[in-house]
Design an enzyme around this catalytic site. Structure first.
Site, PDB file in Angstrom:
ATOM      1  N   GLU A  56       0.809  -1.210  -0.004  1.00 15.86           N
ATOM      2  CA  GLU A  56      -0.172   0.006  -0.046  1.00 15.86           C
ATOM      3  C   GLU A  56       0.922   1.203  -0.099  1.00 15.86           C
ATOM      4  OE1 GLU A  56      -4.059  -1.642   2.244  1.00 15.86           O
ATOM      5  OE2 GLU A  56      -2.314  -1.240   3.501  1.00 15.86           O
TER       6      GLU A  56
HETATM    7  C1  TNX Z   1      -4.455  -4.361   4.729  1.00 22.38           C
HETATM    8  S1  TNX Z   1      -2.697  -6.489   4.360  1.00 22.38           S
HETATM    9  C2  TNX Z   1      -3.236  -4.147   5.168  1.00 22.38           C
HETATM   10  C3  TNX Z   1      -3.153  -3.678   6.447  1.00 22.38           C
HETATM   11  C4  TNX Z   1      -4.213  -3.412   7.297  1.00 22.38           C
HETATM   12  C5  TNX Z   1      -5.348  -4.653   6.935  1.00 22.38           C
HETATM   13  C6  TNX Z   1      -6.372  -4.740   7.401  1.00 22.38           C
HETATM   14  C7  TNX Z   1      -1.980  -5.763   4.200  1.00 22.38           C
HETATM   15  C8  TNX Z   1      -0.674  -5.935   3.460  1.00 22.38           C
HETATM   16  N1  TNX Z   1      -2.081  -4.251   4.313  1.00 22.38           N
HETATM   17  O1  TNX Z   1      -2.268  -2.378   6.501  1.00 22.38           O
HETATM   18  O2  TNX Z   1      -4.142  -3.398   8.630  1.00 22.38           O
HETATM   19  O3  TNX Z   1      -5.455  -4.467   5.516  1.00 22.38           O
HETATM   20  O4  TNX Z   1      -7.207  -5.739   7.393  1.00 22.38           O
END
Ligand code: TNX
Length: 525
Positions: free
Chosen positions: A338
């Site tokens: 992300e």
């Molecule tokens: C996505 S899973 C994210 C996290 C969040 C999560 C909550 C991932 C690689 N990144 O930053 O905590 O969703 O479900």
């Protein structure tokens, strides 16, 4: 390391009843409960051959024998567990005397099909023998023996009888990586909490603890060259609580505790995004030289390290260098998810830089699926999250990366069970108990030889206490552990939910506050 099925044919043929349901009570003429069937354990064993004429009863004069140095730690662990439950002395000796009932732990040559984590368990009236070629295999065999004993073994000083079903088990994992990810960044969890979670995941033969040690809301590991990461970055958490961090010694205590359960800690420092806590700790890490305020909300995708700034490289070298020195395991996880605020070419060059720093420290890089967009060092492990079918997983696989699957709609324990669940997020869910069990890592388009395993993730935006963690992990975590360990041929929701139901008395004895999902036929009580 993929164990073959050599030599199993006859055992499998005799092992009818695999996946059969849990213990029932005997006829009206007796109140002695039937022992737990060999095939009732979770994860389901590769092969179980029951012999009802060969039950074993642990008694006050029983002894534990060890043969081979690798057996010692598991003998100590098992003796502690069984002495506490039974009140029996259960001495650890090198050989038993005539007539003594024995639990024998034998480290040494075993059936080659069991590989380096498998075990063989044989139960006859005079002895229980657990044989494996490694300490890990013996430990997994001992966890199996624990599940074969009545749940009250978990309660100190419980009354017997302590009967173990007769027969043989031959067992080994489908995948080498059976992980549990714990987010100690969104909310901080103490060393004691993490150790308790380690014991809980070890019950189901999980062998990787992926610790999410940093995020926007908190930095949880002291780094000597950058002390404010802990003192400032560690001082908050979601909702504005006090947060916390582990000293190097405390982190090493967690790593050693995990190792005593044959679990490898994979530490994650999430980069280049998810770094507000670091940016708040050191203004110079920011492109504009201004530190943002600490963040206690739950948004994602708004922060980034300053790619290309020389001090960013210094920071990565110092943090990864110190973390690598504290970590005996082979892996360092650099996150990579992300990172939405920087251009794609900057992201790729950053990932290439940071993975090379990991390699320079003698470790293997691990990262979330997005890192598949960059050129990765050989051996890199990429974790597919989202739905698992995302393009970056395929990009990573195409360059030969090993893939751990944690598809959010099945393996995200932070998602609500159903719309009414008080805790948890909703973006990938709800994830029912059945959904957590209804998937197969072989169906994600990754070449079979590159599927390294599975991971159950527990992000903690909505989870503040150990009971919250347990409520979300149980009863879903054992299903993901089973998908990672058991042969696909044993997969059956109808049989599994019966075996899962039979775990409840053990969780109650251990004080695990699990969710009594209506999907599971829990025993009355
Ligand atoms: C996505 S899973 C994210 C996290 C969040 C999560 C909550 C991932 C690689 N990144 O930053 O905590 O969703 O479900």
């Amino acid at each position: 390391m993929r164990a073959g099925a050599v030599g199993l044919v006859s055992l499998l043929a005799l092992g009818a009843g695999l996946g059969a349901c849990a213990a029932s009570t005997a006829g009206p003429e007796t109140t002695t409960p039937m022992p737990v069937p060999l095939s009732a354990i979770i994860p389901a064993p590769v092969a179980a051959h029951p012999d009802p004429a060969a039950d074993f009863t642990l008694d006050r004069s029983s002894v534990i024998t060890v043969s081979g140095g690798a057996a010692d730690p598991t003998a100590q662990w098992l003796a502690t567990l069984l002495r506490r439950g039974t009140g029996f002395p259960l001495p650890i000796v090198s050989s038993a005397r005539q007539g003594e009932r024995v639990i024998a732990l034998v480290a040494g040559p075993a059936d080659p099909s069991i590989g380096d984590e498998g075990y063989m368990l044989s139960v006859t009236p005079s002895e229980v023998v657990i044989r494996a070629s490694s300490g890990a295999g013996l430990f997994h065999g001992a966890e199996t023996l624990r599940q074969l004993l009545p749940a009250r073994i978990e309660d100190p000083g419980s009354p017997g009888p302590w009967v173990v079903s007769g027969g043989q088990i031959l067992d080994y994992p489908r995948y080498p990586w059976r992980g549990a990810m714990l987010d100690v960044a969104r909310h901080f969890f103490s060393v004691a909490d993490v150790e308790r979670y380690i014991d809980e995941i070890a019950l189901y033969k999980i062998n990787v603890l992926h610790l999410h040690l940093s995020d926007d809301q908190g930095w949880r590991i002291a780094i000597s060259a950058w002390p404010q990461l802990a003192t400032i970055g560690g001082s908050t958490e979601v909702g504005g609580g006090l947060g916390g961090y582990y000293t190097g010694e405390q982190y090493q205590e967690i790593v050693a505790y995990a190792a005593s359960r044959y679990i490898t800690v994979v530490p994650e420092i999430d980069t280049p995004g998810h770094v507000n806590a670091a940016l708040a700790s050191y203004p110079e890490l920011n492109c504009d030289g201004i530190a943002p305020a600490p963040y206690t909300g739950t948004d994602v995708g708004f922060s980034s390290l300053c790619v290309g700034k020389p001090i960013t490289t210094q920071f990565l070298d110092d943090v990864i260098g110190e973390l690598a020195a504290l970590t005996p395991g082979a892996y360092i996880d650099i996150g990579g998810d992300e990172a939405t605020t920087i251009p794609a070419p900057d992201y790729a060059s950053f990932v290439e830089q940071v993975t090379q720093i990991v390699v320079k420290q003698g470790k293997t890089p691990v990262g979330w699926a997005e890192i598949g967009a960059a050129t990765l060092p050989p051996g890199t492990v990429v974790e597919g999250w989202d739905t698992g079918h995302d393009a970056s997983v395929q990009e990573a696989a195409a360059q030969g990366a090993r893939v751990v699957l944690a598809p959010a709609d099945h393996a995200y324990l932070d998602q609500k069970y159903d719309p009414e669940t008080a805790l948890g997020l909703t973006w990938a869910g709800p994830v029912s108990v059945e959904a957590s069990y209804a998937w197969d890592p072989a169906q994600y388009g990754v070449p079979a030889g590159q599927v390294e395993g599975v991971e159950a993730t527990l992000f903690s935006e909505t989870l503040t206490t150990m009971s919250d963690l347990e409520f979300m992990a149980f009863p879903r975590l054992p299903g993901i552990a089973e998908i990672g360990w058991s042969p696909p041929s044993s997969h059956s929701w109808d049989a599994y939910r019966e075996r899962l139901a039979a775990q409840a008395p053990r969780w109650e004895a251990l004080g695990i506050g699990f969710y009594r999902s209506p999907e599971i036929p829990w025993p009355a009580g």
